[in-house]
Design a protein around this motif. Structure first.
Motif, mmCIF file in Angstrom:
data_model
loop_
_atom_site.group_PDB
_atom_site.id
_atom_site.type_symbol
_atom_site.label_atom_id
_atom_site.label_comp_id
_atom_site.label_asym_id
_atom_site.label_seq_id
_atom_site.Cartn_x
_atom_site.Cartn_y
_atom_site.Cartn_z
ATOM 1 N N LEU A 44 0.831 -1.193 0.000
ATOM 2 C CA LEU A 44 0.000 0.000 0.000
ATOM 3 C C LEU A 44 0.873 1.253 0.000
ATOM 4 O O LEU A 44 1.987 1.255 0.536
ATOM 5 N N PRO A 45 0.374 2.338 -0.564
ATOM 6 C CA PRO A 45 1.117 3.611 -0.517
ATOM 7 C C PRO A 45 1.316 4.065 0.930
ATOM 8 O O PRO A 45 0.496 3.769 1.804
ATOM 9 N N TRP A 77 10.013 0.228 0.395
ATOM 10 C CA TRP A 77 9.289 1.501 0.444
ATOM 11 C C TRP A 77 8.768 1.845 -0.948
ATOM 12 O O TRP A 77 9.532 1.879 -1.920
ATOM 13 N N PRO A 78 7.466 2.146 -1.092
ATOM 14 C CA PRO A 78 6.906 2.401 -2.427
ATOM 15 C C PRO A 78 6.960 3.857 -2.862
ATOM 16 O O PRO A 78 6.482 4.187 -3.957
ATOM 17 N N GLY A 79 7.506 4.744 -2.015
ATOM 18 C CA GLY A 79 7.471 6.163 -2.332
ATOM 19 C C GLY A 79 8.803 6.704 -2.816
ATOM 20 O O GLY A 79 9.683 5.981 -3.297
ATOM 21 N N ASP A 80 8.972 8.017 -2.667
ATOM 22 C CA ASP A 80 10.193 8.702 -3.090
ATOM 23 C C ASP A 80 11.301 8.489 -2.075
ATOM 24 O O ASP A 80 11.051 8.281 -0.885
ATOM 25 N N GLU A 81 12.527 8.608 -2.537
ATOM 26 C CA GLU A 81 13.682 8.440 -1.663
ATOM 27 C C GLU A 81 13.693 9.483 -0.557
ATOM 28 O O GLU A 81 14.026 9.184 0.590
ATOM 29 N N ALA A 82 13.306 10.714 -0.862
ATOM 30 C CA ALA A 82 13.336 11.782 0.142
ATOM 31 C C ALA A 82 12.385 11.497 1.300
ATOM 32 O O ALA A 82 12.595 11.983 2.419
ATOM 33 N N GLU A 83 11.370 10.691 1.081
ATOM 34 C CA GLU A 83 10.386 10.398 2.119
ATOM 35 C C GLU A 83 10.578 9.014 2.727
ATOM 36 O O GLU A 83 9.766 8.591 3.556
ATOM 37 N N GLU A 109 18.611 0.089 -3.037
ATOM 38 C CA GLU A 109 18.419 0.064 -4.486
ATOM 39 C C GLU A 109 16.958 0.311 -4.826
ATOM 40 O O GLU A 109 16.067 -0.093 -4.088
ATOM 41 N N ARG A 110 16.760 0.991 -5.967
ATOM 42 C CA ARG A 110 15.401 1.115 -6.488
ATOM 43 C C ARG A 110 15.173 -0.038 -7.445
ATOM 44 O O ARG A 110 15.918 -0.228 -8.406
ATOM 45 N N SER A 113 9.282 0.212 -8.916
ATOM 46 C CA SER A 113 8.724 1.406 -8.276
ATOM 47 C C SER A 113 8.995 1.424 -6.770
ATOM 48 O O SER A 113 8.482 2.302 -6.068
ATOM 49 N N ARG A 114 9.779 0.482 -6.279
ATOM 50 C CA ARG A 114 10.019 0.368 -4.841
ATOM 51 C C ARG A 114 11.495 0.558 -4.507
ATOM 52 O O ARG A 114 12.369 0.321 -5.333
ATOM 53 N N ILE A 115 11.726 0.964 -3.270
ATOM 54 C CA ILE A 115 13.087 1.137 -2.776
ATOM 55 C C ILE A 115 13.353 0.050 -1.730
ATOM 56 O O ILE A 115 12.645 -0.030 -0.716
ATOM 57 N N TRP A 116 14.350 -0.768 -1.996
ATOM 58 C CA TRP A 116 14.710 -1.861 -1.085
ATOM 59 C C TRP A 116 15.981 -1.483 -0.326
ATOM 60 O O TRP A 116 16.987 -1.116 -0.924
ATOM 61 N N SER A 117 15.930 -1.555 1.010
ATOM 62 C CA SER A 117 17.085 -1.243 1.865
ATOM 63 C C SER A 117 17.404 -2.465 2.716
ATOM 64 O O SER A 117 16.504 -3.119 3.258
#
Length: 341
Positions: A44-45, A77-83, A109-110, A113-117
């Motif tokens: 979910l967003p 994370w499905p949002g922007d890197e800044a958030e 890594e992006r 559409s997701r950011i994986w840490s």
């Protein structure tokens, strides 16, 4: 006999530390030969998915209510890197130790559409050991991860149950590993921490991802070294009933042996452990010694006028009755299926 019976029944948290240099985002194909994304459960967003994989467990400290653990932690994370709130996560039940603590980001890594840490975490964690059933105790260890700010409620957290778990190579000497799991919990702070936006006295609520692992002590490894004095006391009472000419010396030795075992356990365990199984066992051993003294004394001196046959019959029944009562009492004391969290 005793050995066989018992053997058969037998601070502040760590915060995420970003990598020393900024890690650039990879392309949609971060690794040659691998697909950009693999179908996963919808995210979910404004929701941060968190997972944990436990790789090491050691440093069980009963007196300081703690243990050491090492694990991998990851977020999606499905949002922007800044958030991205991933670096704001912390281990909530850790004990700060500058020489031991490690919460380091290994990769970011992006992917699509997701950011994986990915993070590696190593530290010392709080656990209140309940030892009233020692050495038959079981415990549910918890590793809690959440936002460092206990009043923060967003972005919402979500659990990655599909990929979380425990390494099959994890081994903890003297303990048997049981069921593991991961869940989302809500923590409550009984204060608004002075936040003027909240009513006075209103509790703060926050989410936490909790990874659990059940561990059970291998009682058979502790019975002989930790309870040898009690076993010796029972054996000396048996000898006192068989060898009458040295009865007083043997009974005195049994008392000293039981008392010495209790003092030994008091020196290696927290004080609350002495009020449970150990304290009850001490009482059983001492009552058994009194039974031996009393029965033998009554038959020898208080029943002198009784027929010899009756006295011999009663005297021959003291030994088996002592063993039966003592073993039955010990068996009844052994806790079963108790897990402390």
């Amino acid at each position: 006999m005793v050995i066989t019976l018992l053997a058969l029944l037998a601070g502040p948290g760590m915060r995420a530390v970003p990598a020393p240099a900024a890690v650039p985002f990879a392309s949609d194909d971060p690794m040659p030969g691998l697909p950009a994304t693999i179908d996963q459960a919808p995210l979910l967003p404004d929701t941060l998915r968190v997972g944990m994989y436990l790789t090491q467990l050691d440093g069980i400290d009963l007196h300081n209510a703690s243990f050491n653990a090492q694990l991998y932690l990851w977020t999606l994370w499905p949002g922007d890197e800044a958030e991205n709130p991933s670096d704001d996560l912390t281990v909530l039940n850790s004990i700060f130790n500058a020489d031991l603590d490690r919460f380091e980001r290994l990769s970011r890594e992006r992917i699509g559409s997701r950011i994986w840490s990915l993070y590696t975490v190593h530290g010392r964690f709080v656990h209140r050991w309940r030892l009233d059933s020692y050495p038959f105790d079981s415990h549910l260890l918890n590793l809690q991860v959440g936002y460092a700010n206990p009043l923060r409620r967003s972005p919402a957290l979500e659990v990655d149950t599909a990929n979380s778990g425990v390494s099959p190579t994890l081994y903890l000497y003297g303990w048997q590993l049981g069921e593991s799991g991961i869940s989302l919990n809500r923590l409550q702070t009984l204060s608004n921490l002075g936040d003027p936006r909240l009513e006075v006295g209103s509790p703060g609520r926050a989410e936490a991802v909790t990874s659990t692992l059940e561990i059970s002590r291998r009682a058979s490894l502790y019975l002989v070294p930790d309870f040898l004095g009690y076993m010796l006391a029972i054996g000396l009472c048996v000898l006192a009933l068989v060898i009458h000419r040295t009865r007083d010396d043997l009974i005195l030795a049994a008392v000293v042996s039981a008392a010495g075992n209790y003092v030994f356990l008091a020196g290696i365990l927290p004080v609350d452990a002495m009020a449970g199984f150990i304290g009850q066992l001490q009482l059983v051993i001492l009552v058994g010694i009194l039974y031996v003294i009393g029965a033998d004394e009554i038959i020898d001196h208080q029943m002198e006028g009784w027929p010899r046959r009756w006295r011999s019959l009663l005297q021959s029944a003291v030994l088996p009755s002592y063993l039966l009562l003592t073993m039955s009492a010990i068996y009844a004391l052994i806790p079963r299926g108790v897990v402390s969290g």
